[in-house]
Design a protein around this motif. Structure first.
Motif, PDB file in Angstrom:
ATOM      1  N   GLU A  99       0.760  -1.298   0.073  1.00 59.04           N
ATOM      2  CA  GLU A  99      -0.106  -0.020  -0.122  1.00 59.04           C
ATOM      3  C   GLU A  99       0.971   1.137   0.025  1.00 59.04           C
ATOM      4  O   GLU A  99       0.434   2.282  -0.324  1.00 59.04           O
ATOM      5  CB  GLU A  99      -0.839  -0.056   1.252  1.00 59.04           C
ATOM      6  N   GLY A 102       1.260   2.543  -3.101  1.00 60.80           N
ATOM      7  CA  GLY A 102       0.006   3.088  -3.883  1.00 60.80           C
ATOM      8  C   GLY A 102      -0.028   4.599  -3.158  1.00 60.80           C
ATOM      9  O   GLY A 102      -0.464   5.631  -3.785  1.00 60.80           O
ATOM     10  N   ALA A 148      -2.229  -2.008  -3.527  1.00 62.97           N
ATOM     11  CA  ALA A 148      -1.513  -0.957  -4.110  1.00 62.97           C
ATOM     12  C   ALA A 148      -2.422  -0.069  -4.899  1.00 62.97           C
ATOM     13  O   ALA A 148      -2.402   1.037  -4.882  1.00 62.97           O
ATOM     14  CB  ALA A 148      -0.300  -1.669  -5.028  1.00 62.97           C
ATOM     15  N   CYS A 149      -3.236  -0.897  -5.879  1.00 60.58           N
ATOM     16  CA  CYS A 149      -4.314  -0.266  -6.599  1.00 60.58           C
ATOM     17  C   CYS A 149      -5.233   0.646  -6.056  1.00 60.58           C
ATOM     18  O   CYS A 149      -5.541   1.839  -6.381  1.00 60.58           O
ATOM     19  CB  CYS A 149      -4.724  -1.321  -7.721  1.00 60.58           C
ATOM     20  N   GLU A 151      -5.107   1.885  -2.932  1.00 53.66           N
ATOM     21  CA  GLU A 151      -4.597   3.227  -2.319  1.00 53.66           C
ATOM     22  C   GLU A 151      -4.180   4.177  -3.357  1.00 53.66           C
ATOM     23  O   GLU A 151      -4.098   5.256  -3.211  1.00 53.66           O
ATOM     24  CB  GLU A 151      -3.328   2.885  -1.371  1.00 53.66           C
ATOM     25  N   ALA A 152      -3.544   3.670  -4.382  1.00 58.86           N
ATOM     26  CA  ALA A 152      -3.150   4.652  -5.762  1.00 58.86           C
ATOM     27  C   ALA A 152      -4.459   5.275  -6.178  1.00 58.86           C
ATOM     28  O   ALA A 152      -4.303   6.526  -6.936  1.00 58.86           O
ATOM     29  CB  ALA A 152      -2.868   3.748  -6.720  1.00 58.86           C
TER      30      ALA A 152
END
Length: 254
Positions: A99, A102, A148-149, A151-152
């Motif tokens: 994260e 992200g 990650a996606c 949070e991005a």
């Protein structure tokens, strides 16, 4: 939809190449500065103001993790092609979880960039996510790519929609793995990862994830033959308070 592993790999390769083309020649702002004691030397800073020079791994890591750039968007655009390649290869080395990568995207506010740039980032994230669901040789676990996606972008909807479209056996296995990773924190009414960008609503993300797990995912877990105990723990997310704790399948998490 069933996406063959080689198709997912080709899509991801094309997305990485598009990042390289889109962000070629980008540099940090000429006046950008950072603490020499905590971030790096003036010589390293000058590399961020020089286009298309590959950074050594530790410098790249310090750059994307730093939270105090004056123009984080410009720094992110400078490192993005190399950063994305490192992410896909599983070499990002976050301190706690993916994260954090992200967060770096979110701090750059990439969705507000010019359309061509924003679309290039969006396609990379989707291509990476789908590849993690469908390619048995994917390096990074799918649940980490999802985080990650999320949070991005500050949202779960697009990534959950991708998951619903990928209905093959491997994507089901990824769902079982993710549910097993997440259920403990969710049963504590907590999001299973840390939200690091102030504009993201942690409770909203948790509620959306729980609703999806109780709806689409619960049916899919059952049909995919997920362990009965895991299915019960997901079911418990639909209960609150004493109803949850006194259920015979309550695992005793506190």
């Amino acid at each position: 939809m069933h996406l063959a592993p080689h198709s997912a790999r080709r899509r991801l390769g094309a997305a990485l190449e598009n990042l390289s083309v889109t962000f070629r020649g980008m540099t940090a702002h000429p006046d950008e500065a950072n603490c020499a004691c905590h971030w790096g030397s003036p010589e390293e800073l000058s590399l961020l103001k020089t286009p298309d020079v590959e950074l050594e791994p530790d410098l790249l890591r310090r750059t994307w993790q730093a939270i105090d750039w004056t123009d984080h968007a410009a720094v992110l655009r400078r490192i993005l092609p190399q950063f994305a390649t490192v992410l896909v290869a599983g070499r990002a080395e976050p301190l706690f979880g993916l994260e954090e990568a992200g967060y770096s995207f979110a701090r750059g506010c990439w969705q507000q960039w010019p359309d061509e740039q924003a679309e290039s980032v969006r396609e990379f994230l989707h291509a990476w996510w789908v590849q993690s669901l469908t390619d048995p040789n994917a390096v990074v676990p799918a649940h980490q790519v999802f985080v990650a996606c999320a949070e991005a972008s500050g949202t779960l909807g697009p990534w959950l929609a991708d998951w619903e479209e990928q209905t093959e056996h491997l994507s089901d296995r990824r769902l079982i793995e993710a549910a097993a990773e997440w259920e403990c924190e969710l049963l504590r009414d907590a999001l299973p990862w840390s939200v690091g960008w102030y504009e993201h609503d942690e409770e909203e993300l948790r509620a959306e994830l729980v609703a999806w797990l109780l709806g689409h995912a619960a049916t899919r877990l059952r049909e995919a033959g997920a362990p009965a105990d895991l299915q019960h723990r997901i079911r418990l997310l639909g209960l609150t308070g004493e109803d949850r704790w006194t259920d015979p399948h309550w695992p005793g998490y506190r």
